[in-house]
Design a protein around this motif. Structure first.
Motif, short mmCIF file in Angstrom:
data_model
loop_
_atom_site.label_atom_id
_atom_site.label_comp_id
_atom_site.label_asym_id
_atom_site.label_seq_id
_atom_site.Cartn_x
_atom_site.Cartn_y
_atom_site.Cartn_z
N TRP A 20 2.52 11.00 -0.49
CA TRP A 20 2.61 10.60 0.91
C TRP A 20 3.93 11.13 1.47
N PRO A 21 4.02 12.43 1.73
CA PRO A 21 5.30 13.00 2.18
C PRO A 21 5.71 12.47 3.55
N GLU A 22 7.02 12.36 3.77
CA GLU A 22 7.50 11.93 5.07
C GLU A 22 7.69 13.15 5.97
N ALA A 23 8.03 12.88 7.21
CA ALA A 23 8.24 13.96 8.17
C ALA A 23 9.44 14.80 7.74
N GLU A 24 9.56 15.96 8.35
CA GLU A 24 10.65 16.87 8.01
C GLU A 24 12.01 16.21 8.23
N ASP A 25 12.90 16.42 7.29
CA ASP A 25 14.25 15.87 7.37
C ASP A 25 15.04 16.58 8.46
N GLY A 26 16.11 15.95 8.88
CA GLY A 26 17.00 16.55 9.87
C GLY A 26 18.38 15.95 9.76
N PRO A 27 19.35 16.45 10.49
CA PRO A 27 20.70 15.90 10.42
C PRO A 27 20.76 14.49 10.98
N CYS A 28 21.68 13.71 10.43
CA CYS A 28 21.87 12.34 10.92
C CYS A 28 22.43 12.40 12.35
N PRO A 29 21.75 11.79 13.32
CA PRO A 29 22.26 11.80 14.70
C PRO A 29 23.64 11.16 14.79
N GLU A 39 8.58 10.76 -5.76
CA GLU A 39 7.83 11.04 -4.54
C GLU A 39 7.24 9.74 -4.00
N ARG A 40 7.14 9.68 -2.68
CA ARG A 40 6.50 8.54 -2.03
C ARG A 40 4.99 8.69 -2.17
N VAL A 41 4.29 7.57 -2.41
CA VAL A 41 2.85 7.63 -2.63
C VAL A 41 2.13 6.52 -1.87
N ALA A 42 0.88 6.80 -1.52
CA ALA A 42 -0.01 5.78 -1.00
C ALA A 42 -0.76 5.17 -2.17
N ILE A 43 -0.88 3.85 -2.16
CA ILE A 43 -1.50 3.12 -3.26
C ILE A 43 -2.87 2.61 -2.82
N ALA A 44 -3.89 2.85 -3.63
CA ALA A 44 -5.24 2.40 -3.30
C ALA A 44 -5.96 1.99 -4.58
N ASP A 45 -7.08 1.31 -4.41
CA ASP A 45 -7.92 0.90 -5.55
C ASP A 45 -7.11 0.15 -6.60
N THR A 46 -6.29 -0.81 -6.16
CA THR A 46 -5.49 -1.59 -7.10
C THR A 46 -6.39 -2.49 -7.95
N HIS A 47 -6.03 -2.61 -9.21
CA HIS A 47 -6.78 -3.48 -10.12
C HIS A 47 -5.85 -3.91 -11.24
N GLN A 48 -6.20 -5.02 -11.88
CA GLN A 48 -5.39 -5.56 -12.96
C GLN A 48 -6.11 -5.47 -14.29
N THR A 49 -5.33 -5.22 -15.34
CA THR A 49 -5.86 -5.29 -16.69
C THR A 49 -5.77 -6.72 -17.18
N GLY A 50 -6.21 -6.97 -18.40
CA GLY A 50 -6.26 -8.33 -18.91
C GLY A 50 -4.91 -9.01 -19.01
N ASP A 86 0.79 -1.24 0.00
CA ASP A 86 0.00 0.00 0.00
C ASP A 86 0.82 1.29 0.00
N ILE A 87 2.15 1.19 0.03
CA ILE A 87 3.02 2.36 -0.08
C ILE A 87 4.08 2.07 -1.14
N GLY A 88 4.31 3.03 -2.01
CA GLY A 88 5.32 2.87 -3.05
C GLY A 88 5.95 4.21 -3.38
N THR A 89 6.68 4.24 -4.47
CA THR A 89 7.34 5.47 -4.91
C THR A 89 7.07 5.69 -6.39
N ARG A 90 6.64 6.87 -6.70
CA ARG A 90 6.47 7.25 -8.10
C ARG A 90 7.85 7.42 -8.72
N VAL A 91 8.04 6.87 -9.92
CA VAL A 91 9.35 6.93 -10.57
C VAL A 91 9.21 7.43 -12.00
N SER A 92 10.29 8.05 -12.49
CA SER A 92 10.39 8.50 -13.88
C SER A 92 11.49 7.72 -14.58
N ILE A 93 11.26 7.37 -15.83
CA ILE A 93 12.29 6.71 -16.63
C ILE A 93 13.30 7.76 -17.08
#
Length: 199
Positions: A111-120, A89-100, A63-70
């Motif tokens: 589906w944005p993530e929380a604000e970034d910060g420095p690596c502890p 961008e990260r995305v939430a996936i819903a209403d999945t269906h298959q073609t023939g 139910d979570i994936g990432t939109r990608v460009s070729i």
């Protein structure tokens, strides 16, 4: 948030926004998907696969994936199609269906993530692990912008490159807080005994 109907490619791995992933395309349904994306200048979604519901069924999207460009394509030495994608961008996936032909489609919502910060500081050793794995991977991360001090960038690259199973990669992708993602990754790596391999 706006939703978009996009083709979905379930895999044994994930890619994050900013990540680079080379793919070998040979199944007819995914050749059709790539052709559609290139003709229509559109993206598709990569997500971690979950097992098929039946023995003769297709692996299903999570139910979570990432939109990608070729960003590149080529004919490989064995005649198969090779493409390279970049996560956007990260995305939430819903209403999945298959073609023939078995191709998955779904509505994708940002589906944005929380604000970034420095690596502890306690995760500083993970920077060395990521750098070594990027060098060994042969992928073109070194030609891309890198930020080892970013918790988001570092946790993303580690999730992509470490040999976790699909379910674990999905769980890490779905975490909204990049520092929490680093907290989850660190115990799964035996730095001293395995040179950075997942343990």
């Amino acid at each position: 948030m706006p939703t978009t109907d996009l083709a979905v490619f379930p895999l044994s791995t994930v890619v994050f926004p900013g990540g680079i992933l080379p793919l070998r395309i040979f199944e007819p349904r995914y050749l059709d998907m790539v052709s559609h994306c290139m003709k229509n200048a559109t993206d598709f979604v990569i997500c971690a696969a979950q097992p098929a519901a039946s023995e003769d069924g297709f692996a299903e999207p999570r139910d979570i994936g990432t939109r990608v460009s070729i960003i590149d394509f080529d004919r490989l030495d064995d005649g198969q199609l090779g493409i390279t994608v970049r996560g956007t961008e990260r995305v939430a996936i819903a209403d999945t269906h298959q073609t023939g032909n078995g191709q998955w489609w779904a509505t994708a919502t940002p589906w944005p993530e929380a604000e970034d910060g420095p690596c502890p500081i306690e995760f500083a050793v993970l920077k060395q692990v990521a750098a070594a794995m990027i060098k060994d991977s042969g992928q073109s991360y070194e030609a891309q912008a890198s930020d080892y001090d970013s918790a988001s960038w570092l946790s993303a690259r580690l999730t992509e490159l470490l040999p976790f199973d699909a379910a674990t990669k999905h769980e890490l992708l779905a975490i909204d807080d990049p520092k929490e993602r680093l907290c989850r990754i660190r115990p799964m790596i035996d730095i001293e005994n395995s040179g950075g391999r997942a343990g």
